[in-house]
Write an enzyme that holds these catalytic residues in place. Sequence first.
Site, short mmCIF file in Angstrom:
data_model
loop_
_atom_site.label_atom_id
_atom_site.label_comp_id
_atom_site.label_asym_id
_atom_site.label_seq_id
_atom_site.Cartn_x
_atom_site.Cartn_y
_atom_site.Cartn_z
N THR A 90 0.81 -1.28 0.42
CA THR A 90 -0.24 -0.04 -0.13
C THR A 90 0.79 1.31 0.04
O THR A 90 0.67 2.43 -0.21
CB THR A 90 -0.79 -0.03 0.95
OG1 THR A 90 -1.68 -1.48 1.01
CG2 THR A 90 -1.56 1.63 1.15
N ASP A 134 1.44 -6.66 -4.47
CA ASP A 134 0.46 -6.67 -3.37
C ASP A 134 1.53 -7.96 -2.81
O ASP A 134 1.12 -8.92 -3.19
CB ASP A 134 -1.02 -7.26 -4.16
CG ASP A 134 -1.77 -6.30 -3.01
OD1 ASP A 134 -2.89 -5.97 -2.89
OD2 ASP A 134 -2.20 -7.68 -2.17
N THR A 354 -0.79 -22.19 19.83
CA THR A 354 -2.01 -22.04 20.39
C THR A 354 -2.93 -20.90 19.85
O THR A 354 -2.06 -20.64 18.59
CB THR A 354 -1.46 -21.51 21.76
OG1 THR A 354 -3.51 -20.86 21.59
CG2 THR A 354 -0.72 -20.40 21.74
N1 ASP Z 1 -2.70 -5.21 0.15
C1 ASP Z 1 -1.84 -4.58 0.99
C2 ASP Z 1 -0.70 -5.49 0.76
O1 ASP Z 1 -0.37 -6.43 1.43
C3 ASP Z 1 -2.41 -4.21 2.29
C4 ASP Z 1 -1.48 -3.60 2.66
O2 ASP Z 1 0.49 -3.03 1.92
O3 ASP Z 1 -1.29 -3.01 3.66
O4 ASP Z 1 0.54 -5.63 -0.66
#
Ligand code: ASP
Length: 435
Positions: A90, A134, A354
Amino acid sequence: EVTSQSYIGIDPKLYSFLHHPIFCSPTSPKKSPAKKPNGGILLLSLSVENKHRGDGAGKGFAFAPLMCLQLHYNMVAPRASILLVYTGGTIGMLENPETGALEPLDFNYLQDNVPELRLLGCDISSVEFQPPLDSSAITTEHWVQLARVIEENYDKYDGFVILHGTDTMAYTASALSFVFEGLAKPIVFTGSQLPVGKLRTDGKENLITAIEIAAARDEAGRPRVPEVSLFFENYLMRGNRTSKISADQFSAFESYNYPHLAYAGIEIRYHDAVIANAHMGRTLSVRPYFDPHVAVLKLFPGITREVVDAVLSVPSLRGVVMETFGSGNAPMMPWFLDALRAAVARGVVIVNVTQCVTGYVDMTRYETGVLLEKIGLVSGRDATTEAALTKLMYLLGQGFSSEEVSRLMAIPLRGEMSLDQEMEGFSREISIYRR
Ligand code: ASP
Protein backbone atom coordinates in the site's frame (compact mmCIF):
# COMPACT_ATOMS: atom_id res chain seq x y z
CA GLU A 1 36.06 19.28 18.60
CA VAL A 2 36.42 22.54 16.73
CA THR A 3 39.21 22.36 14.20
CA SER A 4 40.32 24.63 11.42
CA GLN A 5 38.63 22.32 8.92
CA SER A 6 35.37 23.09 10.64
CA TYR A 7 35.25 26.64 9.41
CA ILE A 8 33.78 27.18 6.07
CA GLY A 9 33.83 30.77 4.93
CA ILE A 10 34.54 32.21 8.37
CA ASP A 11 36.71 35.25 8.80
CA PRO A 12 40.21 34.02 9.85
CA LYS A 13 40.29 36.76 12.54
CA LEU A 14 37.56 34.88 14.37
CA TYR A 15 39.53 31.67 14.31
CA SER A 16 41.65 32.30 17.39
CA PHE A 17 38.68 33.81 19.17
CA LEU A 18 36.65 30.66 18.61
CA HIS A 19 39.47 28.60 20.03
CA HIS A 20 38.94 30.23 23.37
CA PRO A 21 38.36 27.45 25.96
CA ILE A 22 34.67 28.20 26.36
CA PHE A 23 34.10 27.11 22.79
CA CYS A 24 36.20 23.98 23.04
CA SER A 25 33.80 22.13 25.24
CA PRO A 26 35.33 19.60 27.62
CA THR A 27 32.67 17.12 26.48
CA SER A 28 33.98 17.32 22.96
CA PRO A 29 33.09 14.48 20.60
CA LYS A 30 36.64 13.19 21.06
CA LYS A 31 35.73 12.11 24.59
CA SER A 32 32.28 10.77 23.81
CA PRO A 33 32.20 9.64 20.20
CA ALA A 34 28.90 7.86 20.79
CA LYS A 35 27.09 11.18 21.19
CA LYS A 36 28.05 12.19 17.67
CA PRO A 37 25.22 11.86 15.20
CA ASN A 38 25.95 9.42 12.42
CA GLY A 39 26.96 12.00 9.91
CA GLY A 40 25.11 14.99 8.49
CA ILE A 41 25.38 18.57 9.63
CA LEU A 42 25.50 19.82 13.16
CA LEU A 43 24.29 23.39 13.46
CA LEU A 44 26.32 25.15 16.12
CA SER A 45 25.03 28.49 17.30
CA LEU A 46 27.55 30.72 19.01
CA SER A 47 26.34 33.85 20.72
CA VAL A 48 29.04 36.35 21.52
CA GLU A 49 28.25 39.48 23.43
CA ASN A 50 31.08 41.91 23.18
CA LYS A 51 30.99 45.03 25.35
CA HIS A 52 33.22 48.00 24.52
CA ARG A 53 33.53 51.17 26.43
CA GLY A 54 33.02 54.00 24.05
CA ASP A 55 35.73 56.63 23.76
CA GLY A 56 33.66 59.58 22.85
CA ALA A 57 34.09 62.23 25.56
CA GLY A 58 31.35 61.96 28.12
CA LYS A 59 29.30 59.71 26.00
CA GLY A 60 29.34 56.76 28.42
CA PHE A 61 28.82 53.22 27.22
CA ALA A 62 28.30 51.94 23.81
CA PHE A 63 27.53 48.32 23.11
CA ALA A 64 29.03 46.67 20.16
CA PRO A 65 26.46 44.79 18.19
CA LEU A 66 25.62 41.34 19.36
CA MET A 67 27.56 38.97 17.23
CA CYS A 68 25.74 35.88 16.25
CA LEU A 69 27.64 33.27 14.40
CA GLN A 70 26.15 30.22 12.95
CA LEU A 71 28.68 27.68 12.12
CA HIS A 72 28.04 24.69 9.98
CA TYR A 73 30.22 21.95 11.30
CA ASN A 74 30.68 18.94 9.13
CA MET A 75 30.71 15.78 11.21
CA VAL A 76 33.59 13.45 10.51
CA ALA A 77 31.61 10.26 11.25
CA PRO A 78 30.79 8.44 8.05
CA ARG A 79 27.19 8.62 6.88
CA ALA A 80 25.30 5.38 7.22
CA SER A 81 24.52 3.74 3.92
CA ILE A 82 21.11 2.14 3.66
CA LEU A 83 19.65 -0.06 0.97
CA LEU A 84 15.92 0.38 0.54
CA VAL A 85 14.26 -2.63 -1.05
CA TYR A 86 10.81 -1.81 -2.38
CA THR A 87 8.75 -4.95 -2.87
CA GLY A 88 5.39 -3.17 -3.18
CA GLY A 89 2.44 -2.79 -0.81
CA THR A 90 0.00 0.00 0.00
CA ILE A 91 2.80 2.44 0.83
CA GLY A 92 3.57 2.91 -2.87
CA MET A 93 0.07 2.43 -4.28
CA LEU A 94 -2.27 4.85 -6.01
CA GLU A 95 -6.02 4.64 -6.65
CA ASN A 96 -6.98 3.54 -10.13
CA PRO A 97 -9.35 6.34 -11.24
CA GLU A 98 -11.65 3.87 -13.02
CA THR A 99 -12.05 1.18 -10.39
CA GLY A 100 -11.10 3.13 -7.26
CA ALA A 101 -8.92 0.16 -6.22
CA LEU A 102 -5.36 0.62 -5.01
CA GLU A 103 -2.64 -0.55 -7.40
CA PRO A 104 1.14 -0.67 -6.84
CA LEU A 105 3.32 1.95 -8.54
CA ASP A 106 7.07 2.09 -9.08
CA PHE A 107 9.64 3.45 -6.65
CA ASN A 108 9.86 6.88 -8.33
CA TYR A 109 6.31 7.61 -7.23
CA LEU A 110 7.22 6.75 -3.68
CA GLN A 111 10.39 8.82 -3.74
CA ASP A 112 8.56 11.85 -5.16
CA ASN A 113 6.10 11.66 -2.31
CA VAL A 114 8.74 11.39 0.40
CA PRO A 115 11.23 14.16 -0.45
CA GLU A 116 12.38 13.94 3.20
CA LEU A 117 14.43 10.89 2.18
CA ARG A 118 17.05 13.30 0.85
CA LEU A 119 17.32 15.09 4.19
CA LEU A 120 17.94 12.08 6.39
CA GLY A 121 21.71 12.30 6.52
CA CYS A 122 22.13 8.77 5.19
CA ASP A 123 23.23 7.56 1.82
CA ILE A 124 20.16 5.77 0.54
CA SER A 125 20.15 3.52 -2.49
CA SER A 126 17.17 1.57 -3.68
CA VAL A 127 16.24 -1.62 -5.44
CA GLU A 128 12.71 -2.44 -6.50
CA PHE A 129 10.80 -5.57 -7.33
CA GLN A 130 9.51 -5.59 -10.89
CA PRO A 131 6.56 -5.41 -10.86
CA PRO A 132 5.91 -4.24 -7.31
CA LEU A 133 3.57 -6.63 -5.52
CA ASP A 134 0.49 -6.58 -3.43
CA SER A 135 1.94 -8.71 -0.65
CA SER A 136 -0.99 -11.11 -0.75
CA ALA A 137 0.73 -12.43 -3.90
CA ILE A 138 4.05 -13.17 -2.15
CA THR A 139 5.51 -16.65 -2.66
CA THR A 140 8.59 -18.45 -1.38
CA GLU A 141 10.33 -17.44 -4.62
CA HIS A 142 9.93 -13.79 -3.66
CA TRP A 143 11.52 -14.57 -0.28
CA VAL A 144 14.47 -16.10 -2.10
CA GLN A 145 14.71 -13.05 -4.38
CA LEU A 146 14.64 -10.72 -1.38
CA ALA A 147 17.25 -12.74 0.52
CA ARG A 148 19.54 -12.71 -2.53
CA VAL A 149 19.26 -8.93 -2.90
CA ILE A 150 20.33 -8.48 0.72
CA GLU A 151 23.07 -11.10 0.48
CA GLU A 152 24.57 -9.54 -2.66
CA ASN A 153 24.58 -6.10 -1.05
CA TYR A 154 25.40 -7.14 2.50
CA ASP A 155 28.96 -5.81 2.56
CA LYS A 156 28.11 -2.57 0.79
CA TYR A 157 25.50 -1.24 3.24
CA ASP A 158 25.16 -0.59 6.96
CA GLY A 159 21.50 -1.52 7.07
CA PHE A 160 18.52 -2.61 5.02
CA VAL A 161 14.95 -1.35 4.96
CA ILE A 162 12.37 -3.53 3.26
CA LEU A 163 9.16 -1.89 2.09
CA HIS A 164 6.51 -4.57 2.02
CA GLY A 165 2.73 -4.84 1.96
CA THR A 166 1.27 -5.33 5.40
CA ASP A 167 -0.87 -8.37 4.57
CA THR A 168 1.98 -10.88 4.63
CA MET A 169 4.78 -8.80 6.11
CA ALA A 170 4.89 -10.90 9.30
CA TYR A 171 5.41 -14.04 7.19
CA THR A 172 8.21 -12.53 5.09
CA ALA A 173 9.94 -11.03 8.13
CA SER A 174 9.76 -14.41 9.88
CA ALA A 175 11.01 -16.29 6.82
CA LEU A 176 13.95 -13.92 6.33
CA SER A 177 14.93 -14.14 10.00
CA PHE A 178 15.64 -17.85 9.54
CA VAL A 179 17.50 -17.39 6.25
CA PHE A 180 20.21 -15.14 7.74
CA GLU A 181 22.43 -16.93 10.21
CA GLY A 182 25.15 -14.83 11.87
CA LEU A 183 23.40 -11.56 10.98
CA ALA A 184 25.29 -8.48 12.16
CA LYS A 185 23.32 -5.73 10.40
CA PRO A 186 19.76 -4.43 10.71
CA ILE A 187 17.07 -5.58 8.31
CA VAL A 188 13.98 -3.49 9.09
CA PHE A 189 10.60 -4.23 7.50
CA THR A 190 7.96 -1.54 7.20
CA GLY A 191 5.00 -0.46 5.11
CA SER A 192 1.81 1.46 5.69
CA GLN A 193 -1.96 1.32 5.89
CA LEU A 194 -2.43 4.39 3.67
CA PRO A 195 -0.42 5.19 0.50
CA VAL A 196 2.27 7.89 0.82
CA GLY A 197 0.30 10.06 -1.61
CA LYS A 198 -2.62 10.37 0.86
CA LEU A 199 -2.63 13.36 3.21
CA ARG A 200 -3.10 11.29 6.36
CA THR A 201 -0.57 8.67 5.36
CA ASP A 202 1.29 6.69 7.99
CA GLY A 203 3.82 5.71 5.32
CA LYS A 204 6.19 8.66 5.68
CA GLU A 205 6.74 8.27 9.40
CA ASN A 206 7.08 4.53 9.17
CA LEU A 207 9.60 4.78 6.36
CA ILE A 208 11.66 7.61 7.85
CA THR A 209 11.84 5.99 11.30
CA ALA A 210 12.68 2.58 9.83
CA ILE A 211 15.62 4.19 8.02
CA GLU A 212 16.76 5.92 11.22
CA ILE A 213 16.64 2.61 13.06
CA ALA A 214 18.55 0.80 10.31
CA ALA A 215 21.21 3.52 10.49
CA ALA A 216 21.42 3.69 14.29
CA ARG A 217 24.59 2.61 16.04
CA ASP A 218 25.49 2.02 19.64
CA GLU A 219 28.24 3.70 21.67
CA ALA A 220 30.89 1.49 20.14
CA GLY A 221 29.66 2.27 16.64
CA ARG A 222 27.99 -1.12 16.15
CA PRO A 223 24.53 -1.46 14.60
CA ARG A 224 21.90 -0.86 17.25
CA VAL A 225 19.41 -3.50 16.08
CA PRO A 226 21.31 -6.25 14.27
CA GLU A 227 18.34 -8.50 13.61
CA VAL A 228 15.33 -8.85 11.31
CA SER A 229 12.78 -6.45 12.76
CA LEU A 230 9.51 -4.81 11.83
CA PHE A 231 8.70 -1.17 12.49
CA PHE A 232 5.12 0.01 12.47
CA GLU A 233 3.33 2.94 14.10
CA ASN A 234 5.79 3.79 16.87
CA TYR A 235 6.98 0.29 17.71
CA LEU A 236 9.92 -1.76 16.60
CA MET A 237 9.33 -5.48 17.01
CA ARG A 238 11.27 -8.65 16.40
CA GLY A 239 10.12 -9.67 12.90
CA ASN A 240 9.44 -13.32 13.70
CA ARG A 241 7.31 -12.38 16.73
CA THR A 242 4.84 -10.23 14.82
CA SER A 243 1.33 -10.76 13.48
CA LYS A 244 -0.85 -8.39 11.53
CA ILE A 245 -3.66 -7.60 13.96
CA SER A 246 -5.68 -4.88 12.26
CA ALA A 247 -6.91 -4.34 8.73
CA ASP A 248 -7.71 -0.68 9.26
CA GLN A 249 -5.85 0.76 12.24
CA PHE A 250 -2.51 2.44 11.91
CA SER A 251 -1.16 0.19 14.64
CA ALA A 252 -1.50 -2.88 12.46
CA PHE A 253 1.10 -5.16 14.04
CA GLU A 254 1.76 -6.56 17.44
CA SER A 255 4.32 -8.79 19.09
CA TYR A 256 2.30 -10.29 21.91
CA ASN A 257 4.79 -12.78 23.27
CA TYR A 258 7.96 -10.74 23.13
CA PRO A 259 8.68 -7.17 24.28
CA HIS A 260 9.02 -4.40 21.74
CA LEU A 261 12.60 -3.75 20.68
CA ALA A 262 12.15 0.01 20.59
CA TYR A 263 9.58 2.75 20.96
CA ALA A 264 9.66 5.75 18.67
CA GLY A 265 8.18 8.79 20.34
CA ILE A 266 9.93 12.15 20.38
CA GLU A 267 13.07 10.06 20.65
CA ILE A 268 13.66 6.48 19.67
CA ARG A 269 14.04 4.50 22.89
CA TYR A 270 15.80 1.21 22.36
CA HIS A 271 15.17 -1.65 24.79
CA ASP A 272 18.69 -3.00 24.48
CA ALA A 273 18.16 -5.90 26.89
CA VAL A 274 15.75 -7.60 24.49
CA ILE A 275 17.57 -6.85 21.23
CA ALA A 276 19.66 -9.68 19.77
CA ASN A 277 23.42 -9.36 20.07
CA ALA A 278 25.25 -8.73 16.86
CA HIS A 279 27.07 -11.71 15.47
CA MET A 280 30.14 -9.58 14.80
CA GLY A 281 33.00 -11.47 13.35
CA ARG A 282 30.84 -14.49 12.59
CA THR A 283 30.46 -15.26 8.96
CA LEU A 284 27.04 -14.67 7.57
CA SER A 285 25.45 -17.69 6.04
CA VAL A 286 22.42 -17.22 3.85
CA ARG A 287 20.27 -20.26 3.13
CA PRO A 288 17.14 -19.19 1.28
CA TYR A 289 15.61 -22.58 0.70
CA PHE A 290 11.98 -23.25 1.54
CA ASP A 291 9.85 -26.32 1.14
CA PRO A 292 6.28 -25.24 0.35
CA HIS A 293 4.78 -28.68 1.11
CA VAL A 294 3.23 -27.54 4.37
CA ALA A 295 -0.25 -26.72 5.64
CA VAL A 296 -1.99 -24.91 8.48
CA LEU A 297 -4.77 -26.84 10.16
CA LYS A 298 -6.92 -24.63 12.34
CA LEU A 299 -9.10 -26.60 14.75
CA PHE A 300 -12.64 -25.52 15.56
CA PRO A 301 -15.41 -27.12 17.58
CA GLY A 302 -17.22 -29.58 15.34
CA ILE A 303 -14.37 -30.02 12.86
CA THR A 304 -15.14 -33.06 10.69
CA ARG A 305 -13.09 -36.07 9.80
CA GLU A 306 -13.29 -35.14 6.09
CA VAL A 307 -11.61 -31.81 6.71
CA VAL A 308 -8.81 -33.26 8.86
CA ASP A 309 -8.24 -36.18 6.47
CA ALA A 310 -8.25 -33.88 3.45
CA VAL A 311 -5.43 -31.81 4.93
CA LEU A 312 -3.35 -34.63 6.42
CA SER A 313 -3.58 -36.94 3.42
CA VAL A 314 -2.09 -34.53 0.88
CA PRO A 315 0.51 -36.86 -0.75
CA SER A 316 3.46 -34.44 -0.81
CA LEU A 317 2.76 -33.02 2.65
CA ARG A 318 5.85 -32.74 4.87
CA GLY A 319 4.83 -30.42 7.67
CA VAL A 320 1.72 -29.07 9.40
CA VAL A 321 1.21 -26.23 11.82
CA MET A 322 -1.84 -27.19 13.86
CA GLU A 323 -3.58 -24.29 15.60
CA THR A 324 -5.01 -25.78 18.78
CA PHE A 325 -7.06 -24.41 21.65
CA GLY A 326 -5.67 -22.75 24.78
CA SER A 327 -2.42 -24.24 26.00
CA GLY A 328 -2.27 -26.71 23.10
CA ASN A 329 -5.43 -28.74 23.46
CA ALA A 330 -7.39 -30.64 20.81
CA PRO A 331 -10.42 -32.93 20.59
CA MET A 332 -9.84 -36.47 21.78
CA MET A 333 -12.01 -38.35 19.22
CA PRO A 334 -10.20 -41.57 18.25
CA TRP A 335 -10.51 -40.86 14.48
CA PHE A 336 -8.76 -37.53 15.04
CA LEU A 337 -5.89 -38.97 17.07
CA ASP A 338 -5.54 -41.84 14.55
CA ALA A 339 -5.29 -39.37 11.67
CA LEU A 340 -2.51 -37.49 13.47
CA ARG A 341 -0.72 -40.74 14.33
CA ALA A 342 -0.83 -41.93 10.73
CA ALA A 343 0.53 -38.61 9.44
CA VAL A 344 3.42 -38.60 11.95
CA ALA A 345 4.19 -42.21 10.99
CA ARG A 346 4.45 -41.06 7.35
CA GLY A 347 7.09 -38.53 8.42
CA VAL A 348 4.86 -35.44 8.53
CA VAL A 349 6.13 -33.00 11.18
CA ILE A 350 3.16 -31.58 13.12
CA VAL A 351 3.77 -28.46 15.19
CA ASN A 352 1.33 -27.49 17.91
CA VAL A 353 0.72 -23.73 18.24
CA THR A 354 -2.06 -22.04 20.15
CA GLN A 355 -4.91 -20.01 18.66
CA CYS A 356 -4.55 -17.60 21.59
CA VAL A 357 -2.59 -14.45 20.78
CA THR A 358 -0.68 -14.56 24.06
CA GLY A 359 0.63 -17.43 26.15
CA TYR A 360 2.16 -20.70 25.11
CA VAL A 361 1.60 -24.36 24.38
CA ASP A 362 2.18 -26.69 27.29
CA MET A 363 1.37 -30.25 26.31
CA THR A 364 1.78 -31.49 29.87
CA ARG A 365 -1.00 -29.39 31.36
CA TYR A 366 -4.08 -31.39 30.21
CA GLU A 367 -4.67 -35.00 29.25
CA THR A 368 -5.40 -34.01 25.65
CA GLY A 369 -2.01 -32.32 25.40
CA VAL A 370 -0.26 -35.33 26.85
CA LEU A 371 -1.86 -37.51 24.15
CA LEU A 372 -0.69 -35.16 21.41
CA GLU A 373 2.84 -35.22 22.77
CA LYS A 374 2.79 -39.02 22.89
CA ILE A 375 1.73 -39.12 19.24
CA GLY A 376 4.82 -37.10 18.42
CA LEU A 377 3.58 -33.54 17.93
CA VAL A 378 6.19 -30.83 18.46
CA SER A 379 5.43 -27.93 20.77
CA GLY A 380 5.62 -24.57 19.05
CA ARG A 381 5.58 -22.98 22.56
CA ASP A 382 4.74 -19.29 22.15
CA ALA A 383 5.65 -18.99 18.46
CA THR A 384 3.22 -17.29 16.10
CA THR A 385 1.69 -19.32 13.29
CA GLU A 386 3.70 -17.16 10.88
CA ALA A 387 6.99 -18.02 12.59
CA ALA A 388 6.20 -21.72 13.06
CA LEU A 389 5.12 -22.12 9.44
CA THR A 390 8.07 -20.30 7.87
CA LYS A 391 10.51 -22.07 10.19
CA LEU A 392 9.04 -25.39 9.13
CA MET A 393 9.34 -24.44 5.46
CA TYR A 394 12.92 -23.30 6.06
CA LEU A 395 14.02 -26.43 7.95
CA LEU A 396 12.34 -28.77 5.47
CA GLY A 397 13.94 -26.75 2.68
CA GLN A 398 17.41 -27.49 4.08
CA GLY A 399 16.86 -31.18 3.34
CA PHE A 400 16.84 -32.34 6.98
CA SER A 401 15.11 -35.56 8.02
CA SER A 402 11.72 -35.36 9.80
CA GLU A 403 13.43 -36.22 13.10
CA GLU A 404 15.96 -33.44 12.68
CA VAL A 405 13.26 -30.96 11.70
CA SER A 406 11.22 -31.96 14.79
CA ARG A 407 14.26 -31.51 17.00
CA LEU A 408 15.09 -28.07 15.60
CA MET A 409 11.47 -26.92 15.68
CA ALA A 410 11.61 -27.24 19.47
CA ILE A 411 14.68 -24.98 19.78
CA PRO A 412 14.55 -21.21 19.35
CA LEU A 413 16.77 -20.46 16.34
CA ARG A 414 16.34 -16.70 15.99
CA GLY A 415 14.48 -15.73 19.14
CA GLU A 416 11.18 -16.80 17.56
CA MET A 417 10.02 -18.55 20.72
CA SER A 418 10.77 -18.43 24.44
CA LEU A 419 12.28 -21.08 26.62
CA ASP A 420 10.22 -22.10 29.64
CA GLN A 421 12.14 -20.18 32.23
CA GLU A 422 11.93 -17.01 30.15
CA MET A 423 8.16 -17.12 29.74
CA GLU A 424 7.35 -15.45 33.03
CA GLY A 425 9.94 -12.76 32.54
CA PHE A 426 8.64 -11.90 29.11
CA SER A 427 5.01 -11.85 30.25
CA ARG A 428 5.97 -9.34 32.88
CA GLU A 429 7.95 -7.21 30.45
CA ILE A 430 5.09 -7.14 27.98
CA SER A 431 2.96 -5.18 30.41
CA ILE A 432 5.69 -2.55 30.55
CA TYR A 433 5.87 -1.95 26.82
CA ARG A 434 2.26 -2.68 25.95
CA ARG A 435 0.34 0.27 24.58
N1 ASP B 1 -2.78 -5.47 0.23
C1 ASP B 1 -1.71 -4.67 0.68
C2 ASP B 1 -0.44 -5.49 0.67
O1 ASP B 1 -0.24 -6.27 1.56
C3 ASP B 1 -1.97 -4.15 2.04
C4 ASP B 1 -0.92 -3.25 2.60
O2 ASP B 1 0.17 -3.07 2.11
O3 ASP B 1 -1.20 -2.64 3.64
O4 ASP B 1 0.34 -5.38 -0.23
